[in-house]
Design a protein around this motif. Structure first.
Motif, PDB file in Angstrom:
ATOM      1  N   VAL A  82       0.820  -1.092   0.040  1.00 53.22           N
ATOM      2  CA  VAL A  82      -0.062  -0.150  -0.062  1.00 53.22           C
ATOM      3  C   VAL A  82       0.692   1.266   0.063  1.00 53.22           C
ATOM      4  CG1 VAL A  82      -1.636   1.405   1.308  1.00 53.22           C
ATOM      5  CG2 VAL A  82      -1.760  -1.217   1.268  1.00 53.22           C
ATOM      6  N   ALA A  83       1.935   1.387   0.731  1.00 54.12           N
ATOM      7  CA  ALA A  83       2.720   2.522   1.112  1.00 54.12           C
ATOM      8  C   ALA A  83       3.270   3.180  -0.330  1.00 54.12           C
ATOM      9  CB  ALA A  83       3.756   2.580   1.985  1.00 54.12           C
ATOM     10  N   PRO A  84       3.695   2.131  -1.114  1.00 52.92           N
ATOM     11  CA  PRO A  84       4.215   2.950  -2.645  1.00 52.92           C
ATOM     12  C   PRO A  84       3.123   3.524  -3.315  1.00 52.92           C
ATOM     13  CG  PRO A  84       5.141   0.749  -2.206  1.00 52.92           C
ATOM     14  CD  PRO A  84       4.281   0.792  -1.139  1.00 52.92           C
ATOM     15  N   LEU A  85       1.708   3.044  -3.247  1.00 49.94           N
ATOM     16  CA  LEU A  85       0.745   3.625  -3.939  1.00 49.94           C
ATOM     17  C   LEU A  85       0.109   4.845  -3.361  1.00 49.94           C
ATOM     18  CD1 LEU A  85      -1.154   0.076  -4.320  1.00 49.94           C
ATOM     19  CD2 LEU A  85       0.567   1.260  -6.208  1.00 49.94           C
ATOM     20  N   VAL A 139      -2.960   9.809  -3.880  1.00 48.65           N
ATOM     21  CA  VAL A 139      -3.274  11.133  -3.340  1.00 48.65           C
ATOM     22  C   VAL A 139      -3.245  12.229  -4.686  1.00 48.65           C
ATOM     23  CG1 VAL A 139      -2.211  13.142  -2.157  1.00 48.65           C
ATOM     24  CG2 VAL A 139      -2.315  11.048  -1.035  1.00 48.65           C
ATOM     25  N   ARG A 140      -2.244  11.863  -5.697  1.00 46.67           N
ATOM     26  CA  ARG A 140      -2.294  12.677  -6.748  1.00 46.67           C
ATOM     27  C   ARG A 140      -3.639  12.475  -7.870  1.00 46.67           C
ATOM     28  NH1 ARG A 140       3.340  11.071  -6.833  1.00 46.67           N
ATOM     29  NH2 ARG A 140       2.556   9.487  -8.413  1.00 46.67           N
ATOM     30  N   SER A 141      -4.190  11.204  -7.608  1.00 48.03           N
ATOM     31  CA  SER A 141      -5.241  10.833  -8.523  1.00 48.03           C
ATOM     32  C   SER A 141      -6.564  11.176  -8.103  1.00 48.03           C
ATOM     33  CB  SER A 141      -5.063   9.451  -8.942  1.00 48.03           C
ATOM     34  OG  SER A 141      -5.200   8.338  -7.968  1.00 48.03           O
ATOM     35  N   ILE A 142      -7.023  10.713  -6.945  1.00 46.83           N
ATOM     36  CA  ILE A 142      -8.108  10.875  -6.343  1.00 46.83           C
ATOM     37  C   ILE A 142      -8.346  11.735  -4.863  1.00 46.83           C
ATOM     38  CG2 ILE A 142      -8.944   8.796  -7.128  1.00 46.83           C
ATOM     39  CD1 ILE A 142      -8.798   7.533  -4.462  1.00 46.83           C
ATOM     40  N   GLY A 143      -7.053  12.163  -4.390  1.00 36.95           N
ATOM     41  CA  GLY A 143      -6.959  12.928  -3.160  1.00 36.95           C
ATOM     42  C   GLY A 143      -7.147  12.086  -1.835  1.00 36.95           C
ATOM     43  N   LYS A 144      -6.682  12.726  -0.834  1.00 39.26           N
ATOM     44  CA  LYS A 144      -6.534  12.056   0.217  1.00 39.26           C
ATOM     45  C   LYS A 144      -7.952  11.609   1.020  1.00 39.26           C
ATOM     46  CE  LYS A 144      -2.362  14.656   1.925  1.00 39.26           C
ATOM     47  NZ  LYS A 144      -2.468  15.687   0.980  1.00 39.26           N
ATOM     48  N   LYS A 145      -8.920  12.503   0.723  1.00 35.34           N
ATOM     49  CA  LYS A 145     -10.231  12.114   1.510  1.00 35.34           C
ATOM     50  C   LYS A 145     -10.893  10.995   1.050  1.00 35.34           C
ATOM     51  CE  LYS A 145     -14.864  14.229   2.450  1.00 35.34           C
ATOM     52  NZ  LYS A 145     -15.656  15.357   2.258  1.00 35.34           N
ATOM     53  N   LYS A 146     -11.051  11.109  -0.608  1.00 34.58           N
ATOM     54  CA  LYS A 146     -11.573   9.629  -1.209  1.00 34.58           C
ATOM     55  C   LYS A 146     -10.760   8.551  -0.928  1.00 34.58           C
ATOM     56  CE  LYS A 146     -14.094  12.382  -4.947  1.00 34.58           C
ATOM     57  NZ  LYS A 146     -14.065  12.417  -6.457  1.00 34.58           N
ATOM     58  N   ALA A 147      -9.377   8.646  -1.135  1.00 29.66           N
ATOM     59  CA  ALA A 147      -8.620   7.356  -0.555  1.00 29.66           C
ATOM     60  C   ALA A 147      -8.884   6.912   0.621  1.00 29.66           C
ATOM     61  CB  ALA A 147      -7.203   7.801  -0.743  1.00 29.66           C
ATOM     62  N   PHE A 148      -9.074   7.870   1.600  1.00 35.71           N
ATOM     63  CA  PHE A 148      -9.225   7.769   3.067  1.00 35.71           C
ATOM     64  C   PHE A 148     -10.647   6.689   3.325  1.00 35.71           C
ATOM     65  CE2 PHE A 148     -10.482   8.369   7.688  1.00 35.71           C
ATOM     66  CZ  PHE A 148      -9.067   8.295   8.281  1.00 35.71           C
ATOM     67  N   LEU A 149     -11.488   7.226   2.588  1.00 34.14           N
ATOM     68  CA  LEU A 149     -13.005   6.683   2.608  1.00 34.14           C
ATOM     69  C   LEU A 149     -12.924   5.260   2.135  1.00 34.14           C
ATOM     70  CD1 LEU A 149     -15.168   9.892   1.920  1.00 34.14           C
ATOM     71  CD2 LEU A 149     -14.865   8.394   4.226  1.00 34.14           C
ATOM     72  N   SER A 150     -12.408   5.185   0.970  1.00 31.69           N
ATOM     73  CA  SER A 150     -12.035   3.997   0.402  1.00 31.69           C
ATOM     74  C   SER A 150     -11.646   3.002   1.029  1.00 31.69           C
ATOM     75  CB  SER A 150     -11.303   3.957  -1.062  1.00 31.69           C
ATOM     76  OG  SER A 150     -12.136   4.777  -1.862  1.00 31.69           O
ATOM     77  N   GLU A 169      -7.234  19.017  -1.665  1.00 30.64           N
ATOM     78  CA  GLU A 169      -6.148  19.428  -2.315  1.00 30.64           C
ATOM     79  C   GLU A 169      -5.892  20.559  -2.615  1.00 30.64           C
ATOM     80  OE1 GLU A 169      -5.233  15.489  -0.966  1.00 30.64           O
ATOM     81  OE2 GLU A 169      -7.022  16.277  -1.947  1.00 30.64           O
ATOM     82  N   GLN A 170      -7.052  21.103  -3.264  1.00 32.10           N
ATOM     83  CA  GLN A 170      -7.140  22.493  -3.985  1.00 32.10           C
ATOM     84  C   GLN A 170      -7.040  23.499  -2.896  1.00 32.10           C
ATOM     85  OE1 GLN A 170     -10.230  23.271  -6.598  1.00 32.10           O
ATOM     86  NE2 GLN A 170      -9.753  25.300  -7.059  1.00 32.10           N
ATOM     87  N   THR A 171      -8.072  23.180  -1.837  1.00 32.86           N
ATOM     88  CA  THR A 171      -7.905  24.320  -0.740  1.00 32.86           C
ATOM     89  C   THR A 171      -6.591  24.376  -0.161  1.00 32.86           C
ATOM     90  OG1 THR A 171     -10.148  23.615  -0.379  1.00 32.86           O
ATOM     91  CG2 THR A 171      -9.093  24.966   1.637  1.00 32.86           C
ATOM     92  N   PHE A 172      -5.926  23.212   0.073  1.00 38.65           N
ATOM     93  CA  PHE A 172      -4.549  23.052   0.826  1.00 38.65           C
ATOM     94  C   PHE A 172      -3.451  23.952  -0.014  1.00 38.65           C
ATOM     95  CE2 PHE A 172      -0.271  21.350   1.020  1.00 38.65           C
ATOM     96  CZ  PHE A 172      -0.230  21.144   2.445  1.00 38.65           C
ATOM     97  N   ALA A 173      -3.707  23.795  -1.271  1.00 34.87           N
ATOM     98  CA  ALA A 173      -2.658  24.604  -2.279  1.00 34.87           C
ATOM     99  C   ALA A 173      -2.936  25.958  -2.049  1.00 34.87           C
ATOM    100  CB  ALA A 173      -2.738  24.081  -3.526  1.00 34.87           C
TER     101      ALA A 173
END
Length: 464
Positions: free
Chosen positions: A292-295, A300-311, A444-448
């Motif tokens: 998982v770690a290398p992915l 994060v780049r493709s779907i963002g932290k939030k969607k990844a977390f929920l998945s 991610e957009q808000t963070f940037a």
């Protein structure tokens, strides 16, 4: 007059391989104490010291809540600290060895006394001191990531290396300790001697790992307020909605995780019938981090932290149900679900660290003050509550089922309680965590945008 620490040029440098390796080494050292207690302290108390599962569950609840307040104390100490070695690095040098020595004491001292009341008191004292010392090294360690870089990709990579460090240590613990549990089943004195030698060796190795972290880490992100007052710390926390939502969701997820971790050794030994299977369960569940770690940076780049977390949370729901309903007669089925749960917990835990670092930027964006120490301390406080509730719920569950410490066989009710504490209880708390995290506001957009505005504000102030 306060001066900024680490200018923009320093902050712009990319992290090198040694920074990532040193950061992984730091969490390996942490987990020689932390994972050792998470996985094996309950069975030490019930089967060696002779403390009942109910009393041990209450002890976990009380001491781990105490640990949470120790985290807040440590966060304030760190926010006030600034030395020639930086804000965080000195703690690895001076607090690392006491943590490791107290881990030895936690697995040794309670059994030196006679009388159940005295043993229980000794357990409270040693585990409580370990928690306080651990806060003084873990809070600066967790806060360090936000001070090393502001690049989302590098933060995700640091979080991945942190989880790899955790996984290496946890798998090693299973290989080292699980055979001892099987070998000394019914021989508490032999198990005690073995644990003393094991934890003493861990103390030597762990201190070497803390020294590697101290030497390789660097604090590069500019801070305009080197020493933060108590008022500034809590003003920054107040109104930090992303941090509050992350803490609440993490509390639920970690309650699930620690319920499973607390009884995993019982699941292997009593449900599946062989304590040596703990090694296989641990390799499957914890070893998932290497997949998982290398992915994580790519996710994060493709779907963002939030969607990844929920998945990853949804994957955990499936795994928890599978663990509880798997037939003991076919261990490979439950092992498969432990592996799936490992994918879930690896993803969630890795993303937690990256998300926590982002909430530091949110606090600075709102107030102009960076408070890595108290921000991470509040996050760690909720992690300790999750550990407290998860460990206590698991201990109470097996006690309710009629588990008898030191007995060679357990009743069907006790075995069912172990299975439910491993699967169904985690499912309930994972579902709660998913529902909470749906409301997490920091994208991610808000963070940037926040980081850019903070840097522009800093640049404007420097030209006046």
């Amino acid at each position: 007059m306060n001066t900024a620490i680490a200018g923009p040029a320093t902050a712009a440098r990319k992290l090198g391989a040694m920074q990532y390796l040193g950061y992984a080494a730091g969490d390996s050292a942490n987990n020689l104490a932390f994972s050792m207690t998470s996985f094996f302290l309950l069975i030490y108390y019930t089967d060696v010291v002779g403390i009942s599962a109910t009393a041990a569950g209450t002890l976990f609840l009380v001491i781990r809540v105490w640990d949470g307040f120790a985290d807040i104390f440590a966060g304030r100490v760190i926010d006030k600290t600034m030395t020639r070695w930086g804000k965080f690095r000195p703690f690895f040098l001076f607090a690392g060895l006491p943590v490791l020595l107290l881990s030895v004491a936690t697995f040794t001292v309670p059994n030196l006394f006679s009388g159940s009341g005295t043993k229980l008191l000794a357990a409270y004292v040693t585990y409580g001191l370990l928690g306080l010392a651990y806060s003084m090294v873990n809070i600066p360690y967790g806060s360090l990531a936000a001070a090393m870089t502001q690049r989302p990709g590098e933060r995700a990579k640091l979080a991945s290396f942190r989880m790899i460090g955790t996984a290496v240590t946890t798998i090693m613990l299973a290989f080292v300790v699980a055979p001892q549990i099987q070998q000394y089943k019914g021989d508490p004195d032999g198990f005690q001697r073995s644990l003393l030698i094991t934890t003493a060796i861990f103390a030597v190795v762990g201190f070497g790992l803390y020294l590697l972290l101290f030497v390789t880490a660097r604090e590069a992100v500019q801070r305009d307020v080197p020493s933060v007052s108590g008022k500034q710390s809590f003003t920054t926390l107040k109104g930090n909605k992303p941090l509050i939502m992350l803490c609440l969701a993490s509390l639920a997820f970690l309650t699930a995780l620690f319920s499973l971790q607390t009884v995993q050794v019982y699941y292997a030994r009593d449900v599946l019938g062989n304590a040596n299977l703990l090694t296989a369960l641990t390799v499957l569940s914890v070893g998932a981090i290497f997949v998982v770690a290398p992915l994580i940076p790519r996710l994060v780049r493709s779907i963002g932290k939030k969607k990844a977390f929920l998945s990853f949370g949804a994957i955990g729901l499936l795994a928890g149900i599978g663990i509880s309903v798997s037939p003991p007669s076919t261990p490979w089925v439950s092992m498969t679900f432990f592996g799936i749960m490992g994918i879930s917990t690896a993803g969630i835990n890795t993303l937690m660290w990256a998300l926590e670092a982002d909430t530091v930027e949110y606090g600075e964006w709102r107030t102009g003050v960076r408070t890595e120490g108290i921000t991470y301390a509040l996050f760690s406080f909720t992690r300790k509550l999750g550990q407290a509730v998860g460990g206590a719920v698991a201990a109470y569950a097996i006690a309710f089922g009629g588990y008898i410490g030191g007995s060679a066989t357990q009743s069907e009710d006790a075995l069912d309680a172990i299975r439910y504490a491993s699967g169904f209880i985690p499912v309930v708390f994972i579902l709660i965590g998913i529902l909470i995290f749906f409301r997490y506001p920091l994208t991610e957009q808000t963070f940037a945008t926040m980081v850019a505005e903070t840097q522009a504000r800093r640049a404007g102030a420097s030209t006046r």
